[in-house]
Design a protein around this motif. Sequence first.
Motif, PDB file in Angstrom:
ATOM      1  N   MET A 123       7.285  13.023  -1.725  1.00 28.46           N
ATOM      2  CA  MET A 123       6.059  13.605  -2.219  1.00 28.46           C
ATOM      3  C   MET A 123       5.308  14.189  -1.178  1.00 28.46           C
ATOM      4  N   SER A 124       5.314  15.328  -0.833  1.00 30.08           N
ATOM      5  CA  SER A 124       4.498  15.810   0.439  1.00 30.08           C
ATOM      6  C   SER A 124       3.242  16.152   0.237  1.00 30.08           C
ATOM      7  N   GLU A 125       2.815  16.808  -0.961  1.00 28.35           N
ATOM      8  CA  GLU A 125       1.444  16.926  -1.197  1.00 28.35           C
ATOM      9  C   GLU A 125       0.868  16.246  -2.252  1.00 28.35           C
ATOM     10  N   ALA A 126       0.586  15.021  -1.843  1.00 27.53           N
ATOM     11  CA  ALA A 126       0.142  14.075  -2.817  1.00 27.53           C
ATOM     12  C   ALA A 126      -1.621  14.702  -2.997  1.00 27.53           C
ATOM     13  N   VAL A 127      -1.776  14.862  -4.351  1.00 26.00           N
ATOM     14  CA  VAL A 127      -3.105  15.187  -4.560  1.00 26.00           C
ATOM     15  C   VAL A 127      -4.187  13.894  -4.696  1.00 26.00           C
ATOM     16  N   LEU A 128      -3.318  12.954  -5.143  1.00 29.36           N
ATOM     17  CA  LEU A 128      -4.100  11.534  -5.483  1.00 29.36           C
ATOM     18  C   LEU A 128      -3.280  10.526  -4.836  1.00 29.36           C
ATOM     19  N   SER A 129      -3.668   9.798  -3.827  1.00 33.39           N
ATOM     20  CA  SER A 129      -2.979   8.763  -3.106  1.00 33.39           C
ATOM     21  C   SER A 129      -3.788   7.378  -3.302  1.00 33.39           C
ATOM     22  N   VAL A 130      -3.494   6.444  -3.977  1.00 33.32           N
ATOM     23  CA  VAL A 130      -3.867   5.258  -4.197  1.00 33.32           C
ATOM     24  C   VAL A 130      -3.342   4.231  -3.039  1.00 33.32           C
ATOM     25  N   GLN A 131      -4.161   3.781  -2.423  1.00 31.71           N
ATOM     26  CA  GLN A 131      -3.472   2.533  -1.084  1.00 31.71           C
ATOM     27  C   GLN A 131      -4.162   1.609  -1.302  1.00 31.71           C
ATOM     28  N   ASP A 132      -3.317   0.336  -1.582  1.00 30.66           N
ATOM     29  CA  ASP A 132      -3.607  -0.999  -1.551  1.00 30.66           C
ATOM     30  C   ASP A 132      -5.142  -1.428  -2.378  1.00 30.66           C
ATOM     31  N   LEU A 133      -5.102  -0.743  -3.577  1.00 26.49           N
ATOM     32  CA  LEU A 133      -6.296  -1.098  -4.504  1.00 26.49           C
ATOM     33  C   LEU A 133      -6.461  -2.067  -4.937  1.00 26.49           C
ATOM     34  N   ARG A 134      -7.539  -2.910  -4.802  1.00 24.16           N
ATOM     35  CA  ARG A 134      -7.959  -4.372  -5.114  1.00 24.16           C
ATOM     36  C   ARG A 134      -9.097  -4.375  -6.267  1.00 24.16           C
ATOM     37  N   THR A 135      -8.960  -4.729  -7.455  1.00 22.31           N
ATOM     38  CA  THR A 135     -10.062  -4.813  -8.232  1.00 22.31           C
ATOM     39  C   THR A 135     -10.141  -6.236  -8.772  1.00 22.31           C
ATOM     40  N   GLN A 136     -11.075  -6.845  -8.528  1.00 22.00           N
ATOM     41  CA  GLN A 136     -11.463  -8.259  -8.961  1.00 22.00           C
ATOM     42  C   GLN A 136     -12.478  -8.342 -10.182  1.00 22.00           C
ATOM     43  N   PHE A 137     -12.540  -9.612 -10.779  1.00 26.96           N
ATOM     44  CA  PHE A 137     -13.801  -9.611 -11.866  1.00 26.96           C
ATOM     45  C   PHE A 137     -13.978 -11.194 -11.473  1.00 26.96           C
ATOM     46  N   LYS A 138     -15.253 -11.324 -11.605  1.00 26.73           N
ATOM     47  CA  LYS A 138     -15.636 -12.546 -11.235  1.00 26.73           C
ATOM     48  C   LYS A 138     -15.930 -13.290 -12.339  1.00 26.73           C
ATOM     49  N   THR A 139     -15.459 -14.698 -12.623  1.00 23.66           N
ATOM     50  CA  THR A 139     -15.688 -15.369 -14.009  1.00 23.66           C
ATOM     51  C   THR A 139     -15.817 -16.645 -13.579  1.00 23.66           C
ATOM     52  N   ARG A 140     -16.080 -17.554 -14.558  1.00 23.72           N
ATOM     53  CA  ARG A 140     -16.717 -18.705 -14.293  1.00 23.72           C
ATOM     54  C   ARG A 140     -15.612 -19.723 -13.481  1.00 23.72           C
ATOM     55  N   THR A 141     -14.342 -19.363 -13.812  1.00 23.65           N
ATOM     56  CA  THR A 141     -13.209 -20.067 -13.082  1.00 23.65           C
ATOM     57  C   THR A 141     -12.840 -19.266 -11.820  1.00 23.65           C
ATOM     58  N   GLY A 142     -13.551 -18.616 -11.101  1.00 25.28           N
ATOM     59  CA  GLY A 142     -13.121 -18.075 -10.187  1.00 25.28           C
ATOM     60  C   GLY A 142     -12.900 -16.295 -10.140  1.00 25.28           C
ATOM     61  N   MET A 143     -12.347 -15.912  -8.980  1.00 26.94           N
ATOM     62  CA  MET A 143     -12.131 -14.263  -8.922  1.00 26.94           C
ATOM     63  C   MET A 143     -10.829 -14.280  -9.681  1.00 26.94           C
ATOM     64  N   LEU A 144     -10.656 -13.187 -10.416  1.00 29.49           N
ATOM     65  CA  LEU A 144      -9.275 -12.867 -11.374  1.00 29.49           C
ATOM     66  C   LEU A 144      -9.047 -11.343 -10.434  1.00 29.49           C
ATOM     67  N   ASN A 145      -7.775 -11.559  -9.763  1.00 29.07           N
ATOM     68  CA  ASN A 145      -7.366 -10.154  -9.072  1.00 29.07           C
ATOM     69  C   ASN A 145      -6.579  -9.127 -10.298  1.00 29.07           C
ATOM     70  N   ALA A 146      -7.292  -8.491 -10.887  1.00 30.64           N
ATOM     71  CA  ALA A 146      -6.743  -7.625 -12.052  1.00 30.64           C
ATOM     72  C   ALA A 146      -5.983  -6.454 -11.408  1.00 30.64           C
ATOM     73  N   VAL A 147      -6.325  -5.875 -10.512  1.00 27.86           N
ATOM     74  CA  VAL A 147      -5.428  -5.196  -9.838  1.00 27.86           C
ATOM     75  C   VAL A 147      -5.352  -5.991  -8.227  1.00 27.86           C
ATOM     76  N   ASP A 148      -4.057  -6.098  -7.879  1.00 27.63           N
ATOM     77  CA  ASP A 148      -3.847  -6.635  -6.945  1.00 27.63           C
ATOM     78  C   ASP A 148      -2.910  -5.970  -5.746  1.00 27.63           C
ATOM     79  N   GLY A 149      -3.546  -4.991  -4.956  1.00 28.99           N
ATOM     80  CA  GLY A 149      -2.467  -4.309  -4.199  1.00 28.99           C
ATOM     81  C   GLY A 149      -1.814  -3.429  -4.373  1.00 28.99           C
ATOM     82  N   VAL A 150      -2.581  -2.445  -5.257  1.00 25.70           N
ATOM     83  CA  VAL A 150      -1.606  -1.245  -5.922  1.00 25.70           C
ATOM     84  C   VAL A 150      -1.756   0.076  -5.276  1.00 25.70           C
TER      85      VAL A 150
END
Lengths: 339, 334
Positions: free
Chosen positions: A1-28
Amino acid sequence: MSEAVLSVQDLRTQFKTRTGMLNAVDGVSFEVGRGRILGLVGESGSGKSVTGYSILGLIEPPGLIAGGEVLLNGRDITRLKGDELRRVRGAQIAMVFQDPMMTLNPVLKIGTQMIAAVRAHDRVSRRTAWERARDALAKVGIPSPEERLDAYPHQLSGGMRQRVAIAIALLHRPAVIIADEPTTALDVSIQGQILAEVRRLADETGTAFVWVTHDLAVVSSLADDICVMYAGRIVETGAAADVIASPRHPYTAGLLASVPAEHEPGERLPQVPGSTPSLSDLPPGCAFAPRCFKAGPACTTTPPIQKFEDGRTALCHYPIESNSCQPLSSTSTTYRSAS
Amino acid sequence: MSAALLDVDHVSKRFVKQKSLGERIASVLGAGRKSEIVRAVSDVSLSVHKGEVIGLVGESGCGKSTLGRIIAGIYTPSDGNVLFDQKPVAKQQGRRTSKLTTRIQMVHQDPFASLNPRMRIGDTVAEGPVTHRIVKAREADGYVADLLARVGLDPSYRRRFPHQFSGGQRQRIAIARALAMKPDLLVLDEPVASLDVSIQAQVLNLFMDLRRDLDLTAIFISHDLGVVRHVSDRVAIMYLGRIVELSPTADLYAAPNHPYTKALFESVPRIGVGRRNFHPIAGEIPSPLNPPNGCHFHPRCPFAGPRCRAEAPPLTAIGSGRFSACHLNTGGTA
């Protein structure tokens, strides 16, 4: 795919909860090219929707984007704030939600809302904005668009509202539209209409779509490429037809095999044992290992990304060999209409 | 075949929208609007034989859930009769009603809404059979344990509350609760629609196991053509309150007859067919408040003629065990 208009690199999204950090998106990581449709597939809790929200910067505390980049035409939009972000959102990248009433204001006419959306990014007269709104409605296949502009959202059916939401997303000819389960709440005959329109729009306007869904059949008939997600990670990628025909990751294979339409009536369905793990209690290594028929001793360590021919990948220690897997399409011809 | 276990005989159900106080005053003064009537089910007939599974398929507003609830005795029909074992379900009064309706049990779509969150699941499952003296209270514990094992749950879970279970497990509990009444007929309303694909397969397998072991008779309501094909012996396709086609499953999927059935099959996205051109049905599903005259499908039907606009086609036999409601089958012009 030469001309990527959207490129997501190693995306990490976390949620802080009482039991600790949740990795909802873990290196996408994934890329979408102009006019392409990427199906982002997963079951509930896989992180597919959070990935979509993260791309647009719609994550609010207790969630946060902990790392990675979202490159839109080469520019990282995760660092943008305030006015800068507002200029990008809606103009260059837009979102369609599962429930169109998340987009539409119930007390304003469709026209009022669409004119405001046009003028949010372009300094044009109300008249010009109205015309652009009308053209956008016509483009998504809404009959008599002038009258619809004068209607309130509750006067339209669910399918029509979703078309309006897609028309609003298309107003500024964005490079990318993120669509989060946009046809899940619709009836099959209406879903068929919308899928046909979206395919046409992608081909004609060059807008790229990230189509977030749990429905493999929708992705199979709509998307060019597929990313399968499980427990916050992408476990398999590839061209849609290839992934469907011969899945490499045991999870993808299990998902495909459990669709009833692919089996003789009454036949026992191959089922993936167990249920999706809680993000707060993931097994070490491969999160799918406890449910996997191919799991072996290595699966307690993080699996590598294995690369195959045609740019396909699988996040697995023991991926399925291409010849050992039967193409699922062979049994599936029976219930197409004979007409 | 022996006499039918369930006979749905020309059943209709109308819902009348309640008028507000202002509208009622206005109508007394002679200025009121006509009351709005939704014809959810109109003139539906259907027989179910013992040991049979009937699939009820249709899009939203087609009346499939309403029909299921009429059969389960939750709604009384506006016209017509539902006969269960030759006895009307709704006309019986008092104790006899409850006696009859306990033999028909229902499983609802949303297992998060159908289980009482404050009751331990063992008590939820035991409540019905103990109340109706199917088991003695002191034997209930063992009875529940057996049922939970039967639906694939660990019997020791019976002291737990619904929130401790996943969606698939809750649906198993709902099925166990229905089975606890030793029903002769199960009505399942979209039992797998809210479940993930991998979990859906587990629940469908459970249903097929139970059916084989217990010789269940069931009405399986779903919008998913693939699921219905998998579990049903016969399928009824509904559109705007009417059955438009009723047929043994294999025949229906091999050669659908009614234009709506054909169009529906064309619209369903399929795995493995690859990127393709869609041929979606034109138009919207009309409102059941104001359905079209004649055949309800005629505004969207590519074959519609003047007769379709004027006259509703009856459900007529088109082959062995096959019925379709379309003027194209009855000869002459549409």
